[in-house]
Design an enzyme around this catalytic site. Structure first.
Site, PDB file in Angstrom:
ATOM      1  N   LYS A 105      27.517  63.180 -67.002  1.00 29.84           N
ATOM      2  CA  LYS A 105      26.553  64.290 -67.202  1.00 29.84           C
ATOM      3  C   LYS A 105      25.546  63.982 -68.284  1.00 29.84           C
ATOM      4  CE  LYS A 105      30.231  65.269 -67.920  1.00 29.84           C
ATOM      5  NZ  LYS A 105      31.630  65.315 -68.186  1.00 29.84           N
ATOM      6  N   GLY A 187      45.607  66.722 -73.134  1.00 30.12           N
ATOM      7  CA  GLY A 187      44.614  65.786 -72.600  1.00 30.12           C
ATOM      8  C   GLY A 187      43.328  66.453 -72.151  1.00 30.12           C
ATOM      9  N   ASP A 201      28.685  69.454 -73.894  1.00 28.27           N
ATOM     10  CA  ASP A 201      29.075  69.161 -72.508  1.00 28.27           C
ATOM     11  C   ASP A 201      28.507  70.244 -71.560  1.00 28.27           C
ATOM     12  OD1 ASP A 201      31.238  67.746 -70.602  1.00 28.27           O
ATOM     13  OD2 ASP A 201      31.460  69.908 -70.376  1.00 28.27           O
ATOM     14  N   LYS A 205      25.426  69.926 -68.615  1.00 27.16           N
ATOM     15  CA  LYS A 205      25.614  70.393 -67.235  1.00 27.16           C
ATOM     16  C   LYS A 205      24.585  71.473 -66.897  1.00 27.16           C
ATOM     17  CE  LYS A 205      30.604  69.488 -67.440  1.00 27.16           C
ATOM     18  NZ  LYS A 205      31.894  70.088 -67.828  1.00 27.16           N
TER      19      LYS A 205
HETATM   20  N1  HSE Z   1      35.393  67.810 -70.875  1.00 28.82           N
HETATM   21  C1  HSE Z   1      34.963  68.576 -69.759  1.00 28.82           C
HETATM   22  C2  HSE Z   1      35.640  69.928 -69.746  1.00 28.82           C
HETATM   23  C3  HSE Z   1      35.266  67.929 -68.427  1.00 28.82           C
HETATM   24  O1  HSE Z   1      36.472  70.211 -70.597  1.00 28.82           O
HETATM   25  O2  HSE Z   1      35.312  70.718 -68.885  1.00 28.82           O
HETATM   26  C4  HSE Z   1      34.275  66.885 -68.088  1.00 28.82           C
HETATM   27  O3  HSE Z   1      32.991  67.400 -68.108  1.00 28.82           O
END
Ligand code: HSE
Length: 427
Positions: A105, A187, A201, A205
């Site tokens: 992304k 994880g 993140d 997106k």
């Molecule tokens: N780290 C992201 C999340 C997943 O926790 O949604 C990959 O984009």
């Protein structure tokens, strides 16, 4: 039957999931898609990881040059992540005329213009379903399923790690730090969780999704972003008492006035469909002028869900002779005539600490009134401590800059009152 060769760059969680799906479903795709997709090569520095997955020794490449010069390889899958090597390898593959499928992304958000230019020049495909919301087919939905519509809005929970943390804080009354540690143990969150918990993140997106939804480039820099690191247990509990659940929402809207794009923790009413999206699940809620509301829900991360998105892109690339590119002018920056709105409208939750004496509420109400901020409800929380009490209130829909000005005005009262929390509310 058409034969298609694939190379996978990176055999981490998602690369491993992709390898497994491709090898276990090979016969299924031969039957259902009339195409024979074979993993011809993998690029993975940790050879033991590749061998543990069952990759034959001779299929482990030593460098990217071996892959881009191999005529048996038609599609290159990039699941390395980050910008450095990933950008270099993707460009090398596209420049060699190979189609690329990526889950990256950050790379696509920042360099989609450069990558797409290279792809078009070589008549290669460039597919990125896995870059947004894992296994949920949101990119294909935007590119195909809802193309008939003018999309006026999208609102989503598009980061699983933060949704897991907020769900646990809400359901179990635990602190942010404790829930983050648990997310790391499972994880979901990385050792350095910044990209997830600070909203990067989700903002990468949202940049990709809103560019597709609104048919114009929405650069990352235009997205207002706040993470969840400052969220306290008190705020979550007080919001619950008022009928709200806290979620990290990505919001994109387009109207005649312009585009607004933002990622921030948001209270949603308990009966809102997004309030029921819990744990590491993701969901995106779209509004189109013809279709009305559409909601997609599923797993936004993980080996097999993200592998599902990657393999679906591979199948698309393998079975279509015409490539499908972005449906907007894919430039580095926003188009000149597009207006981005910073002073957006929202309702707000405010938490204040105020002196418990006659006339204080009046002073505060005067400041809100001066800035045109109207209160829906106000509750005094808890009992007096050192002569002060916590006060929680919800505003009517109002302008962001008005709320900021009112907050600055209240904080200028010194010891008398202080605004400790400002959160936005979707009713
Ligand atoms: N780290 C992201 C999340 C997943 O926790 O949604 C990959 O984009």
């Amino acid at each position: 039957m058409k034969k298609v060769g694939v190379a996978i760059l990176g055999l981490g969680v998602v690369g491993g999931g992709t390898y497994r799906i491709l090898t276990e479903h090979r016969e299924f795709y031969r039957k259902t898609q009339n195409v024979d997709i074979e993993v011809e090569s993998v690029l993975e520095l940790d050879r033991s990881r590749a061998l543990a997955l069952g990759v034959p020794e001779e299929k482990i490449a030593s460098n990217i040059a071996e892959i881009v010069s191999d005529p048996e390889i038609n599609i290159v899958v990039e699941v390395i992540g980050g910008i450095g090597a990933a950008r270099e390898f993707v460009l090398a593959a596209l420049n060699a005329g190979k189609s690329v499928v990526t889950s990256n992304k950050e790379l696509f958000c920042k360099y989609s213009h450069e990558l797409e230019r290279a792809a078009k020049r070589q008549n290669a495909g460039l597919y990125f379903e896995a870059s947004c919301v894992g296994g949920v087919p949101i990119i294909r939905t935007l590119l195909d399923g809802v193309q008939a519509n003018r999309i006026s809005g999208m609102m989503g929970i598009i980061n699983g790690t933060t949704n897991y943390i907020l769900t646990k804080m809400t359901a179990e009354g635990r602190s942010y730090e404790e829930c983050l540690k648990e997310a790391q143990k499972l994880g979901y969150a990385e050792a350095d969780p910044t990209a997830d918990v600070e909203g990067f993140d989700a903002a990468y997106k949202l940049s990709i999704l809103s560019s597709l939804a609104f048919h114009t480039k929405v650069p990352f820099a235009k997205i207002y972003r706040e993470g969840i690191t400052g969220i306290s247990q008190e705020d979550i509990a007080d919001g619950m008492d008022l009928g709200y659940v806290l979620k990290l929402l990505a919001i994109g809207k387009q109207s005649d006035e312009g585009i607004e794009v933002r990622v921030h923790p948001t209270f949603v009413r308990k009966d809102h469909p997004l309030a029921a999206v819990n744990d590491s699940f993701n969901a995106v809620y779209l509004t189109g002028d013809a279709v009305g509301d559409v909601m997609l829900y599923g797993r936004g991360a993980g080996a097999l869900p993200t592998g599902s998105a990657i393999v679906s892109d591979i199948i698309y690339a393998a079975t279509h002779s015409e490539n499908k590119y972005s449906t907007f002018k894919n430039t580095a920056n926003a188009e000149k005539d597009v207006k981005f709105i910073n002073n957006f409208k929202s309702a707000y939750y405010l938490r204040l600490t105020v002196e418990d004496r006659v006339g204080i509420l009046g002073k505060i109400a005067t400041i809100f009134g001066r800035h045109n901020v109207s209160i829906v409800e106000m509750v005094q929380k808890g009992t007096q401590q050192d002569g002060k009490v916590p006060l929680v209130l919800i505003t009517h829909e109002t302008k962001e800059l008005s709320v900021r000005a009112a907050v600055a005005g209240i904080n200028a009262l010194g010891e008398t009152a202080h605004v400790d929390t400002v959160l936005r509310v979707v009713s």
